[in-house]
Design an enzyme around this catalytic site. Structure first.
Site, PDB file in Angstrom:
ATOM      1  N   HIS A   1       0.865  -1.179   0.000  1.00 47.77           N
ATOM      2  CA  HIS A   1       0.000   0.000   0.000  1.00 47.77           C
ATOM      3  C   HIS A   1       0.903   1.231   0.000  1.00 47.77           C
ATOM      4  CE1 HIS A   1       0.980  -0.585   4.201  1.00 47.77           C
ATOM      5  NE2 HIS A   1       0.414   0.555   4.548  1.00 47.77           N
TER       6      HIS A   1
ATOM      7  N   HIS B   1       1.186   3.894   2.136  1.00 50.33           N
ATOM      8  CA  HIS B   1       1.617   4.594   3.356  1.00 50.33           C
ATOM      9  C   HIS B   1       3.109   4.922   3.235  1.00 50.33           C
ATOM     10  CE1 HIS B   1      -1.336   3.778   6.931  1.00 50.33           C
ATOM     11  NE2 HIS B   1      -1.243   5.073   6.694  1.00 50.33           N
TER      12      HIS B   1
ATOM     13  N   ASP C   1       5.588   4.959   5.279  1.00 49.91           N
ATOM     14  CA  ASP C   1       6.630   4.076   5.834  1.00 49.91           C
ATOM     15  C   ASP C   1       6.970   2.935   4.868  1.00 49.91           C
ATOM     16  OD1 ASP C   1       3.970   3.416   6.693  1.00 49.91           O
ATOM     17  OD2 ASP C   1       4.747   1.931   8.095  1.00 49.91           O
ATOM     18  N   HIS C   2       6.053   2.594   3.964  1.00 50.75           N
ATOM     19  CA  HIS C   2       6.272   1.490   3.017  1.00 50.75           C
ATOM     20  C   HIS C   2       6.811   1.957   1.671  1.00 50.75           C
ATOM     21  CE1 HIS C   2       4.052  -1.518   5.540  1.00 50.75           C
ATOM     22  NE2 HIS C   2       3.742  -0.366   6.116  1.00 50.75           N
TER      23      HIS C   2
ATOM     24  N   HIS D   1      -6.973  -2.365   5.551  1.00 57.51           N
ATOM     25  CA  HIS D   1      -6.071  -1.434   6.229  1.00 57.51           C
ATOM     26  C   HIS D   1      -6.751  -0.067   6.317  1.00 57.51           C
ATOM     27  CE1 HIS D   1      -2.410  -0.086   7.921  1.00 57.51           C
ATOM     28  NE2 HIS D   1      -1.887   0.481   6.856  1.00 57.51           N
TER      29      HIS D   1
ATOM     30  N   ASP E   1       0.314  -4.472   5.947  1.00 57.63           N
ATOM     31  CA  ASP E   1      -0.389  -3.884   7.094  1.00 57.63           C
ATOM     32  C   ASP E   1      -1.867  -4.237   6.972  1.00 57.63           C
ATOM     33  OD1 ASP E   1       2.031  -2.699   7.570  1.00 57.63           O
ATOM     34  OD2 ASP E   1       1.265  -0.636   7.615  1.00 57.63           O
TER      35      ASP E   1
ATOM     36  N   HIS F   1       7.093  -5.242  11.777  1.00 49.39           N
ATOM     37  CA  HIS F   1       6.259  -4.041  11.820  1.00 49.39           C
ATOM     38  C   HIS F   1       5.456  -3.989  13.129  1.00 49.39           C
ATOM     39  CE1 HIS F   1       3.223  -1.110  10.477  1.00 49.39           C
ATOM     40  NE2 HIS F   1       3.987  -0.830   9.444  1.00 49.39           N
TER      41      HIS F   1
HETATM   42 ZN   LIG Z   1       0.091   1.150   6.610  1.00 49.69          ZN
HETATM   43 ZN   LIG Z   2       3.113   0.458   7.950  1.00 54.95          ZN
END
Ligand SMILES: [Zn+2]
Ligand SMILES: [Zn+2]
Length: 316
Positions: free
Chosen positions: A95, A97, A99-100, A185, A208, A272
């Site tokens: 996805h 986000h 952080d990814h 998510h 996630d 994670h």
């Molecule tokens: Zn996420």
């Molecule tokens: Zn994440």
């Protein structure tokens, strides 16, 4: 003196030959390499989320968290040939986000600067193409200078072949079959997990997600399930707002234990370890309640299967 020098040369030849054999052996099997086991928290010990599957010396990357290429280089130094940075060229996003995806400019540009001539093949949810277009626009001056100036970089390796995933899409090559599946998510319209089949092994990466039956269905006795969880102990200490966020976006240890009990993986790998609410408050007791130690304690209470908490550069 001369004799010693010759012996040293012979020894290093022997060492190189031995390393070569070890490398070849590693190339011939499936390895799951945890490049980054972190979250948005800027933990110096954990890079942003990223998992590499290496099959026959070819790497398939899942998510592109901060530090992805440097962690790949570290794994390469430990002998995993497929993670040589300039050979990284196939990646899948769960996805969008940050952080990814913060490592996506790194994954797009660094291997190219090191000599990759093939474009990056990138699978991801809707919105991936726009993200890539914006990244390339942001680095346009760099690309122009490197391709027309004295660096003489090639004019192909910084490009990205984006595939925005549609239902039923399956990646397949001579090494692996990789199937995206929808997870839950929060408000993200699309978030994926991935089921990977390679050399007779099945690995599932949940990405996630809050509890999703699709993880159970896609693992279904898989060899390895890589999944996320937060601790119940930390959940009890955060505000009602953060509790709602956690319930909507992620899994508690008890929820993951239920999923894993029904999914029956040979090994459950925890990554994670989210601690939303505590990360923001930095309250000592809250942070301790979300620790890895607490995570494992809770998982072992609710889940009887084999489970480990992953660290960066762990190999399974
Ligand atoms: Zn996420
Ligand atoms: Zn994440």
């Amino acid at each position: 003196m001369k004799h010693v020098a010759i012996r040293a040369v012979v020894c290093s030849f022997f060492l190189l030959a031995t390393m070569g054999q070890a490398d070849v052996k590693q190339q011939a099997r499936v390895q799951v390499v945890m490049l980054g086991t972190g979250t948005p928290l800027p933990d110096p010990e954990r890079s942003g989320p990223s998992v590499a599957l290496v099959v026959n010396g070819r790497a398939y990357l899942f998510d592109a968290g901060t530090g992805i290429v440097r962690r790949a280089a570290a794994a390469r130094e430990r002998g995993i040939i497929g993670l040589e940075p300039r050979t990284l060229r196939v990646a899948f996003l769960t996805h969008l986000h940050s952080d990814h995806t913060l490592g996506l400019p790194d994954l797009t540009l660094t291997p190219w600067v090191m000599g990759r001539a093939e474009p990056l093949e990138l699978w991801g949810p809707h919105g991936t193409r726009a993200m890539v277009d914006h990244i390339l626009a942001a680095f346009n001056e760099d690309v122009i200078l490197r391709t027309t100036g004295l660096e003489g970089s090639n004019t192909t390796g910084y490009k990205v072949d984006v595939r925005e995933i549609e239902p039923g899409d399956v990646y397949k090559d001579g090494n692996a079959t990789i199937k995206p599946f929808l997870v839950k998510h929060g408000e993200w319209k699309q978030a994926f997990g991935y089921r990977i089949e390679a050399l007779g092994r099945v690995i599932v990466y949940s990405g996630d997600t809050s509890p999703a039956e699709s993880v159970v269905e896609n693992c279904h006795g898989c060899d390895i399930l890589i999944a996320e969880a937060y601790t119940e102990a930390s959940f009890d200490l955060v505000s009602a707002h953060w509790q709602k966020y956690r319930r909507t976006y992620h899994m508690s240890t008890r929820e993951l234990a239920d999923i894993a009990t029904r999914a029956r993986p040979g090994l459950l790998v925890l990554t994670h370890r989210g601690n939303a609410g505590c990360d923001q408050s930095q309250a000592h007791g809250c942070l301790r309640a979300g620790s890895e130690e607490q995570l494992l304690k809770e998982m072992k209470k609710y889940y009887s299967g084999k489970v480990v908490a992953a660290h960066d550069l762990d190999v399974f």
